[in-house]
Design an enzyme around this catalytic site. Structure first.
Site, mmCIF file in Angstrom:
data_model
loop_
_atom_site.group_PDB
_atom_site.id
_atom_site.type_symbol
_atom_site.label_atom_id
_atom_site.label_comp_id
_atom_site.label_asym_id
_atom_site.label_seq_id
_atom_site.Cartn_x
_atom_site.Cartn_y
_atom_site.Cartn_z
ATOM 1 N N HIS A 1 -14.889 -19.047 67.861
ATOM 2 C CA HIS A 1 -14.778 -20.220 66.734
ATOM 3 C C HIS A 1 -16.014 -19.729 65.787
ATOM 4 O O HIS A 1 -15.583 -19.784 64.681
ATOM 5 C CB HIS A 1 -14.974 -21.499 67.463
ATOM 6 C CG HIS A 1 -14.723 -22.437 66.316
ATOM 7 N ND1 HIS A 1 -13.470 -23.158 66.066
ATOM 8 C CD2 HIS A 1 -15.614 -22.922 65.349
ATOM 9 C CE1 HIS A 1 -13.533 -24.106 65.054
ATOM 10 N NE2 HIS A 1 -14.952 -23.933 64.679
ATOM 11 N N GLU A 2 -17.114 -19.528 66.243
ATOM 12 C CA GLU A 2 -18.080 -19.519 65.064
ATOM 13 C C GLU A 2 -18.224 -18.144 64.653
ATOM 14 O O GLU A 2 -18.513 -18.008 63.375
ATOM 15 C CB GLU A 2 -19.723 -19.787 65.902
ATOM 16 C CG GLU A 2 -19.658 -21.301 66.359
ATOM 17 C CD GLU A 2 -19.322 -22.237 65.351
ATOM 18 O OE1 GLU A 2 -19.760 -22.116 64.350
ATOM 19 O OE2 GLU A 2 -18.938 -23.442 66.018
ATOM 20 N N HIS B 1 -15.922 -18.015 61.742
ATOM 21 C CA HIS B 1 -16.640 -18.554 60.442
ATOM 22 C C HIS B 1 -17.257 -17.397 59.833
ATOM 23 O O HIS B 1 -17.484 -17.295 58.815
ATOM 24 C CB HIS B 1 -17.597 -19.717 60.665
ATOM 25 C CG HIS B 1 -16.688 -21.052 60.928
ATOM 26 N ND1 HIS B 1 -15.854 -21.517 60.120
ATOM 27 C CD2 HIS B 1 -16.683 -21.965 61.940
ATOM 28 C CE1 HIS B 1 -15.578 -22.628 60.454
ATOM 29 N NE2 HIS B 1 -16.184 -23.237 61.386
ATOM 30 N N HIS C 1 -15.498 -14.955 58.080
ATOM 31 C CA HIS C 1 -15.343 -15.506 56.697
ATOM 32 C C HIS C 1 -16.293 -15.222 55.666
ATOM 33 O O HIS C 1 -16.050 -15.001 54.645
ATOM 34 C CB HIS C 1 -15.003 -17.133 56.794
ATOM 35 C CG HIS C 1 -14.193 -17.621 55.658
ATOM 36 N ND1 HIS C 1 -13.947 -18.989 55.446
ATOM 37 C CD2 HIS C 1 -13.537 -17.158 54.650
ATOM 38 C CE1 HIS C 1 -13.313 -19.237 54.818
ATOM 39 N NE2 HIS C 1 -12.970 -18.244 54.028
#
Length: 685
Positions: free
Chosen positions: A476-477, A480, A483
């Site tokens: 999940h991190e 990010h 991105h």
């Protein structure tokens, strides 16, 4: 302190101009902030003093470039305040936060500057701007209008007061949560009281005790210590005690946040009213995909309608299972399932139903292997490679640093990762950056990105072995982080994760899907002792267990989002009791009995300290996006390079350059539908 030798104010003569952590001392920050604010103000003054009429270049672009030194110092300092804080850093934060708030207001309430911005904004249809330029112009204009530039002077002064107070209250809230978390320890010397706990949890607790010069075992309210205890400890009295301590953080006691919660909610409401909005939620959602509180409520109610019956059914089954388990094992019956029973019996039920538990899986998820797996997924989808670089300065010895390269060998970004809990590091997991990406004078300046987590530390006999939930957290991190890494925009303020907050979770949540796919798991899920690839039967069980108690999990997430909107979607001025107010929401969603001395709001940092006020719904909103988007990868192949490139070019690289719905539909071909999420969650057939 003199600013001449302050490393924060010099050009960073380091590899890739990375932050020189080894040279930075706490004493450098206050003078650096003062100088950087002065420098940023001079850049603003230069814009307003420009003799030429306002143009996009001499005003809008110049404004985007201003404050770069201040931005970098702020990112370094506030990241340290989250990941490596101490009393002195917290003192400095209390000093500089009001200064930064004042400077921000000085900019957005600068009449001459706003006049120049407004002039260009009014001419926007005649300027032949491309989409990114138009977005920047609209964002700059709203930055002023949404921060009081159109207000009368007396109201602007009140706005300044509110922002200063909110800045201070937010810091105080976070400090209280951290202090309350770290003040408590569960110290056990009798091993018999710890039956059920896996060896890894016991060894970690034993090392924690040693670090505190104590005999036996110490458990803390940090997640890697708290979660295993609540999941596996047979001793119900200890689970109850520990659960109540966790639920009471920053409530009632020495580090009480009740007054901070009430003040933050009231001041945010007053601020929204001052700017002409009905509530804080109306103000926030104007700049979100959801747009209005009504749309968020409709979205939440639609999911609640599907999730609650499923959750109630799952809860009844869990109660029945618990009674049967206790009877079968000749243990004392319990009158009613309590919150400290949920994780314990859920884990036993999952293990029995799926013959699967965390302790069975953890040997296959050595932290280093999972990191390599995330890197390999990024390589197959986007062509990135990750090379460790020990020459990059770190703020703590546990941090690992990588040089990230594109397929052609050019620098993509610098990547920091910080994985273990310690004193002075807040709970949870997050992504941040030390430097943004932007293009200036033909040079694409690449970002410095970081992820911070709290995983179980290696012990004397075992490496760091992750639970499956921790594996998905890492992905999940890292989503990010991608991105941020793949950002490719002209302007700093539109780069990377600078997007609507109900869109920012799409890149993170979609990457979690790879953790459930055989083709991806076999890349990195290897037994830490034998190097055996995770058996196919375990992968099948992981996939089957993915929807286990999904109704309960969905209900829990919805309750958090509904609590958030219950604070910010109404006028909170009449609220006098924090606990009673949150019960109005939880009475609709709680299946467990209430615990009198616990309160979530007083430790709900996402909405009272972080940036998720009136935005917590975005986790579920983004799940709709990620489920819908991942369907395309499933149809075409989870490592299909063409789809990966499309996701990179239409979503990841674009940052906030255009409306997120436009970006999403370019990738997907249509707007997202809720059906994929409901199907994935098992809430519809």
């Amino acid at each position: 302190m003199s600013t001449e030798n302050n490393p924060l104010l010099q050009k960073f003569e380091t590899p890739f101009e990375t932050a020189p952590f080894s040279d930075i001392q706490e004493s450098h920050f206050e003078s650096a902030f003062a100088k950087a604010i002065t420098l940023a103000q001079s850049e603003i003054d230069k814009i307003t003093a420009h003799q030429q009429p306002p143009t996009f270049s001499n005003t809008i672009e110049a404004l985007d470039r201003s404050g770069d030194t201040l931005s970098r110092i702020s990112s370094i300092f506030f990241n340290l305040n989250s990941a490596e804080t101490n009393d002195e850093i917290q003192r400095i934060a209390r000093v500089v936060s009001p200064q930064l708030s004042k400077f921000g207001n000085d900019v957005t309430l600068n009449k001459e500057l706003f006049t120049r911005v407004k002039t260009i904004y009014n001419q926007r249809e005649d300027l032949s701007l491309d989409p990114e330029q138009m977005t920047l112009l609209e964002k700059q204009y709203k930055r002023f209008s949404r921060n009081g530039a159109n207000l009368a002077e007396s109201k602007q002064e009140r706005l300044r007061e509110l922002d200063t107070q909110l800045s201070e209250l937010s810091l105080s809230f976070g400090e209280n949560v951290l202090a309350a978390t770290q003040d408590y320890e569960l110290h056990i010397t009798d091993l018999n009281q710890l039956s059920g706990l896996p060896e890894t949890a016991l060894e970690a607790a034993q090392e924690e005790a040693k670090s505190r010069d104590k005999e036996g075992y110490v458990f803390t309210l940090d997640y890697p210590s708290y979660i295993p205890f609540m999941t596996y400890a047979d001793n119900r009295e200890l689970r109850e005690k520990f659960s109540k301590e966790f639920g009471a953080r920053a409530y009632k006691g020495k580090h009480n946040n009740e007054e901070n919660v009430l003040k933050i909610a009231r001041l945010r409401h007053e601020r929204a009213n001052l700017l002409g909005y009905e509530t804080h939620a109306h103000f926030v959602l104007e700049e979100r995909m959801a747009m209005t509180p009504e749309k968020v409520s409709t979205f939440s109610e639609e999911l609640l309608e599907k999730a609650k019956p499923a959750a109630e059914k799952e809860f009844r089954e869990l109660e029945a299972y618990a009674q049967e388990y206790l009877k079968k094992n000749n243990l004392d019956q319990i009158d009613q399932l309590q919150k400290w029973d949920g994780a314990y019996f859920s884990e036993k039920m999952k293990k029995e139903y799926f013959e699967l538990d965390d302790e069975l899986l953890k040997p296959y998820f050595k932290l280093e292997n999972v990191i390599d797996g995330a890197f390999e997924v990024a390589n197959r989808l986007y062509g990135l490679t990750f090379e460790k670089n020990e020459s990059i300065s770190k703020y703590h010895k546990d941090v690992i640093t990588h040089e990230v390269k594109n397929e052609d060998g050019t620098l993509n970004s610098i990547f920091y990762a910080d994985f273990f809990p310690r004193k002075g590091k807040r709970n949870g997991a997050w992504m941040t950056s030390f430097k943004d990406q932007y293009i200036e004078n033909g040079t694409n300046s690449r970002p410095h990105v970081s992820i911070v987590c709290n995983f179980t530390k290696p012990t004397a006999t075992k490496p760091s072995l992750l639970t499956f939930n921790e594996v998905t957290t890492l992905f999940h991190e890292f989503g990010h982080a991608l991105h941020g890494m793949l950002a490719n925009t002209t302007y700093r303020s539109l780069s990377g994760t600078s997007v609507f907050w109900d869109f920012v979770e799409l890149p993170s949540q979609i990457l979690e899907n790879w953790c459930y796919e055989k083709e991806a798991l076999e890349l990195f899920a290897r037994h830490y002792e034998t190097n055996e690839v995770i058996p196919a039967k375990y992968i099948e069980k992981i996939k089957k267990a993915a929807t286990f108690h999904e109704g309960l999990q969905t209900l829990r997430q919805l309750s958090f989002g509904m609590l958030d909107m219950h604070w910010y979607g109404i006028d909170p001025t009449g609220i006098t009791d924090v606990k009673n107010h949150e019960r109005e929401v939880f009475d609709q969603t709680d299946l467990y009995p209430d615990v009198v001395d616990s309160c979530m709001s007083t430790a709900f940092a996402h909405i009272f300290q972080g940036g998720y006020s009136a935005g917590y719904y975005s986790y579920k909103w983004a799940e709709v996006l990620d489920a819908d988007a991942f369907e395309l990868f499933q149809e075409k192949g989870i490592f299909n390079r063409e789809i990966g490139t499309s996701f990179k070019e239409n979503v990841l690289s674009k940052g906030g350059t255009e409306n997120p719905m436009l970006l999403y539909t370019r990738f997907r071909g249509s707007e997202p539908k809720i059906d994929a999420l409901l199907k994935r969650a098992g809430l519809v057939a």
